[in-house]
Design an enzyme around this catalytic site. Structure first.
Site, PDB file in Angstrom:
ATOM      1  N   ASP A 117       0.794  -1.224   0.000  1.00  0.00           N
ATOM      2  CA  ASP A 117       0.000   0.000   0.000  1.00  0.00           C
ATOM      3  C   ASP A 117       0.829   1.277   0.000  1.00  0.00           C
ATOM      4  O   ASP A 117       0.355   2.334   0.402  1.00  0.00           O
ATOM      5  CB  ASP A 117      -0.902  -0.017   1.246  1.00  0.00           C
ATOM      6  CG  ASP A 117      -0.091  -0.207   2.527  1.00  0.00           C
ATOM      7  OD1 ASP A 117       1.123   0.045   2.507  1.00  0.00           O
ATOM      8  OD2 ASP A 117      -0.681  -0.598   3.551  1.00  0.00           O
ATOM      9  N   GLU A 139      -0.321  -8.927  -1.703  1.00  0.00           N
ATOM     10  CA  GLU A 139      -1.078  -8.450  -0.530  1.00  0.00           C
ATOM     11  C   GLU A 139      -2.260  -7.586  -0.982  1.00  0.00           C
ATOM     12  O   GLU A 139      -2.457  -6.451  -0.542  1.00  0.00           O
ATOM     13  CB  GLU A 139      -0.203  -7.665   0.449  1.00  0.00           C
ATOM     14  CG  GLU A 139      -0.768  -7.569   1.846  1.00  0.00           C
ATOM     15  CD  GLU A 139       0.133  -6.777   2.784  1.00  0.00           C
ATOM     16  OE1 GLU A 139       0.296  -5.576   2.598  1.00  0.00           O
ATOM     17  OE2 GLU A 139       0.675  -7.373   3.727  1.00  0.00           O
ATOM     18  N   GLU A 153      -2.124   5.187   2.598  1.00  0.00           N
ATOM     19  CA  GLU A 153      -2.016   3.775   2.200  1.00  0.00           C
ATOM     20  C   GLU A 153      -3.305   3.194   1.620  1.00  0.00           C
ATOM     21  O   GLU A 153      -3.272   2.406   0.680  1.00  0.00           O
ATOM     22  CB  GLU A 153      -1.550   2.915   3.391  1.00  0.00           C
ATOM     23  CG  GLU A 153      -0.099   3.156   3.807  1.00  0.00           C
ATOM     24  CD  GLU A 153       0.095   4.331   4.743  1.00  0.00           C
ATOM     25  OE1 GLU A 153      -0.914   5.000   5.086  1.00  0.00           O
ATOM     26  OE2 GLU A 153       1.243   4.603   5.133  1.00  0.00           O
ATOM     27  N   HIS A 224       4.982   3.944  14.649  1.00  0.00           N
ATOM     28  CA  HIS A 224       5.499   4.839  13.607  1.00  0.00           C
ATOM     29  C   HIS A 224       4.416   5.467  12.746  1.00  0.00           C
ATOM     30  O   HIS A 224       4.686   6.344  11.963  1.00  0.00           O
ATOM     31  CB  HIS A 224       6.441   4.059  12.681  1.00  0.00           C
ATOM     32  CG  HIS A 224       5.723   3.138  11.736  1.00  0.00           C
ATOM     33  ND1 HIS A 224       5.133   1.975  12.155  1.00  0.00           N
ATOM     34  CD2 HIS A 224       5.456   3.237  10.419  1.00  0.00           C
ATOM     35  CE1 HIS A 224       4.564   1.385  11.117  1.00  0.00           C
ATOM     36  NE2 HIS A 224       4.735   2.128  10.052  1.00  0.00           N
ATOM     37  N   ARG A 226       1.768   7.463  10.730  1.00  0.00           N
ATOM     38  CA  ARG A 226       1.522   8.897  10.525  1.00  0.00           C
ATOM     39  C   ARG A 226       0.339   9.399  11.353  1.00  0.00           C
ATOM     40  O   ARG A 226       0.407  10.452  11.976  1.00  0.00           O
ATOM     41  CB  ARG A 226       1.249   9.102   9.032  1.00  0.00           C
ATOM     42  CG  ARG A 226       1.161  10.508   8.537  1.00  0.00           C
ATOM     43  CD  ARG A 226       0.855  10.478   7.048  1.00  0.00           C
ATOM     44  NE  ARG A 226       2.010  10.073   6.271  1.00  0.00           N
ATOM     45  CZ  ARG A 226       2.813  10.907   5.614  1.00  0.00           C
ATOM     46  NH1 ARG A 226       2.570  12.196   5.645  1.00  0.00           N
ATOM     47  NH2 ARG A 226       3.845  10.470   4.931  1.00  0.00           N
ATOM     48  N   HIS A 257      11.496   3.874  15.260  1.00  0.00           N
ATOM     49  CA  HIS A 257      11.484   4.233  13.843  1.00  0.00           C
ATOM     50  C   HIS A 257      12.422   5.425  13.648  1.00  0.00           C
ATOM     51  O   HIS A 257      12.501   6.291  14.523  1.00  0.00           O
ATOM     52  CB  HIS A 257      10.053   4.595  13.423  1.00  0.00           C
ATOM     53  CG  HIS A 257       9.831   4.521  11.950  1.00  0.00           C
ATOM     54  ND1 HIS A 257      10.053   5.579  11.114  1.00  0.00           N
ATOM     55  CD2 HIS A 257       9.433   3.493  11.157  1.00  0.00           C
ATOM     56  CE1 HIS A 257       9.787   5.215   9.868  1.00  0.00           C
ATOM     57  NE2 HIS A 257       9.411   3.948   9.864  1.00  0.00           N
TER      58      HIS A 257
HETATM   59  N1  UDP Z   1      10.689  -4.435  11.628  1.00  0.00           N
HETATM   60  C1  UDP Z   1      12.064  -4.602  11.680  1.00  0.00           C
HETATM   61  N2  UDP Z   1      12.773  -3.879  12.611  1.00  0.00           N
HETATM   62  C2  UDP Z   1      12.165  -2.993  13.448  1.00  0.00           C
HETATM   63  C3  UDP Z   1      10.756  -2.830  13.386  1.00  0.00           C
HETATM   64  C4  UDP Z   1      10.038  -3.564  12.447  1.00  0.00           C
HETATM   65  O1  UDP Z   1      12.631  -5.378  10.928  1.00  0.00           O
HETATM   66  O2  UDP Z   1      12.844  -2.362  14.231  1.00  0.00           O
HETATM   67  C5  UDP Z   1       9.917  -5.203  10.631  1.00  0.00           C
HETATM   68  C6  UDP Z   1       8.740  -5.951  11.154  1.00  0.00           C
HETATM   69  O3  UDP Z   1       9.094  -7.260  11.582  1.00  0.00           O
HETATM   70  C7  UDP Z   1       7.793  -5.974   9.965  1.00  0.00           C
HETATM   71  C8  UDP Z   1       8.118  -4.699   9.240  1.00  0.00           C
HETATM   72  O4  UDP Z   1       9.371  -4.265   9.719  1.00  0.00           O
HETATM   73  O5  UDP Z   1       8.069  -7.056   9.088  1.00  0.00           O
HETATM   74  C9  UDP Z   1       7.047  -3.702   9.517  1.00  0.00           C
HETATM   75  O6  UDP Z   1       7.434  -2.459   9.106  1.00  0.00           O
HETATM   76  P1  UDP Z   1       6.673  -1.154   9.551  1.00  0.00           P
HETATM   77  O7  UDP Z   1       6.120  -1.354  10.914  1.00  0.00           O
HETATM   78  O8  UDP Z   1       7.619  -0.044   9.321  1.00  0.00           O
HETATM   79  O9  UDP Z   1       5.541  -0.999   8.451  1.00  0.00           O
HETATM   80  P2  UDP Z   1       4.031  -1.497   8.320  1.00  0.00           P
HETATM   81  O10 UDP Z   1       4.040  -2.990   8.393  1.00  0.00           O
HETATM   82  O11 UDP Z   1       3.239  -0.854   9.414  1.00  0.00           O
HETATM   83  O12 UDP Z   1       3.610  -1.011   6.976  1.00  0.00           O
END
Ligand code: UDP
Length: 395
Positions: A117, A139, A153, A224, A226, A257
């Site tokens: 997204d 996805e 997103e 993290h 927004r 983050h």
């Molecule tokens: N993740 C990571 N290190 C961190 C925090 C998250 O590798 O310090 C991984 C987590 O396991 C997941 C992905 O990053 O697979 C999620 O990313 P994020 O939370 O940034 O994005 P979202 O999934 O909310 O789009």
């Protein structure tokens, strides 16, 4: 299904070259895309005798994207490096689109794959449409009620769905969302989420150290999003600190983050406590070990919501809505919003009531069985006229 491009390419590949080994663009831009596309890329690499996968990064994220790919031994074949400090969403979109379009003209991919997204995913879909290239959306079909939430997103993933030739839905729920939008059922496949492939691959790695060296209970936190910047994140951090203070046998690890909008709020609240660790975002393999070591997770991340149930770790989701209701239905995730009292109350219940904890700590994986990438490989190559080993769909 595989369409030859109708435009004049800047670098002409021979007809035999195009026909013999179709190029597949796996387009990423951010950390979650890197993680969820990595197993797909690895899967296509196993079939390098019949196709040429290329990992393309727009560069929406930099360090955290590269660190995530390291876990899988991957680096982008091309990085467009579009990100500049203080860019608006419109600038990110236009730079990514222009950059990707140049690559599509140069390499003439037979298929473009976008994930999820992000602005990068939306741009991949748009350029595939402009260039008349087969587009597969990984996805596909996650939805909330409002096109504006999460922003941007929800808009991005809806754009991806408009022109996708292949929708790879992680679950039946996401497939049904697409059917409700009148997408052609023949183009929708329930593959499971490639994020589960990624987390299982990472969990198998033996050389990751267990972290941290602590005998009590570990609470892992990430925030993290927004829509949580500012006051919601202040309340999230305050509730987390109160939980640590209420339970002396706990350690809170916050994987921060890189965004300063997040750090400026949470560091003053969580800093200076001997059982709170504020750490730089660990590379993916180590982060997965941290998930496994945790007793409870507080997160507003989409990916973490999917990963934690694979190991039976309860997650309190600090958002008002989720486009991933399957974990909530399965009972391993609970939507708690961003109100300090509510987060504290739900955390208190989990840490203080073994019965409540046990009810949530179920190792069910409503998001996949770890074979989504194989299914995607089979379906993409089949669409290009190449028959490879079939894997039964997940539904
Ligand atoms: N993740 C990571 N290190 C961190 C925090 C998250 O590798 O310090 C991984 C987590 O396991 C997941 C992905 O990053 O697979 C999620 O990313 P994020 O939370 O940034 O994005 P979202 O999934 O909310 O789009």
């Amino acid at each position: 299904m595989w369409r030859l491009p109708f435009y004049v390419p800047s670098r002409c590949l021979s007809f035999a070259e195009i026909m013999s080994k179709p190029i597949i663009f796996c387009v990423i831009g951010t950390r979650p895309e890197a993680i969820k596309v990595a197993p797909v890329m690895l899967e296509f690499q196993k079939f390098a005798d019949v196709c040429r996968p290329m990992l393309i990064s727009t560069g929406q994220h930099k360090e955290i994207l590269y660190r995530s790919l390291e876990t899988f031994g991957l680096t982008p074949d091309v990085d467009l490096e579009i990100m500049q400090h203080g860019s608006t969403l419109a600038q990110v979109t236009s730079r990514a689109l222009e950059g990707l379009d140049g690559l599509v003209a140069k390499y003439q991919p037979a298929c473009i794959l976008g994930q999820g997204d992000t602005t990068t995913a939306m741009v991949a879909a748009m350029d595939a449409f402009y260039r008349n290239v087969l587009f597969g959306h990984i996805e596909a079909g996650l939805r909330t009620d409002s096109v504006r939430n999460p922003f941007p997103e929800e808009y991005n993933r809806r754009v991806c769905a408009v022109t996708a030739d292949l929708h790879f839905s992680p679950t039946e729920w996401s497939r049904d969302n697409l059917l409700r939008e009148n997408r052609d059922p023949k183009t929708i496949f329930v593959t499971g989420n490639t994020g589960i492939d990624a987390v299982l691959l990472a969990a198998q790695q033996k050389d990751q150290p267990w972290y941290p060296d602590f005998n009590g209970r570990v609470i892992l936190m990430t925030t993290h999003r927004r829509e949580n910047w500012g006051e919601p994140q202040r309340q999230i951090a305050t509730a987390a600190r109160r939980l640590v203070e209420a339970y002396p046998d706990t350690l809170l690890i916050t994987a921060m983050h890189p965004n300063p909008m997040v750090r400026d709020v949470i560091v003053p609240i969580l800093g200076g406590h001997d059982r709170i660790q504020l750490i730089e975002p660990p590379e993916y393999g180590l982060f997965v070990k941290l998930i496994q070591r945790s007793n409870m997770i507080l997160s507003d991340s989409g990916g973490v919501q999917e990963e934690a149930p694979a190991f039976g770790i309860p997650v309190l989701v600090m958002r008002d809505t989720t486009e991933r209701p399957e974990g909530v239905t399965a009972g391993t995730a609970k939507l708690v919003g961003t109100n300090e009292e509510k987060i504290f109350e739900e955390g208190n219940k989990l840490l203080g009531d073994p019965g409540a904890y046990k009810a949530m700590a179920n190792a069910v994986s409503p998001y996949g069985d770890g074979r989504a990438s194989e299914r995607i490989r089979y379906l993409v190559l089949k669409s290009l006229g190449i028959q490879t080993t079939e894997v039964p769909m997940w539904d």
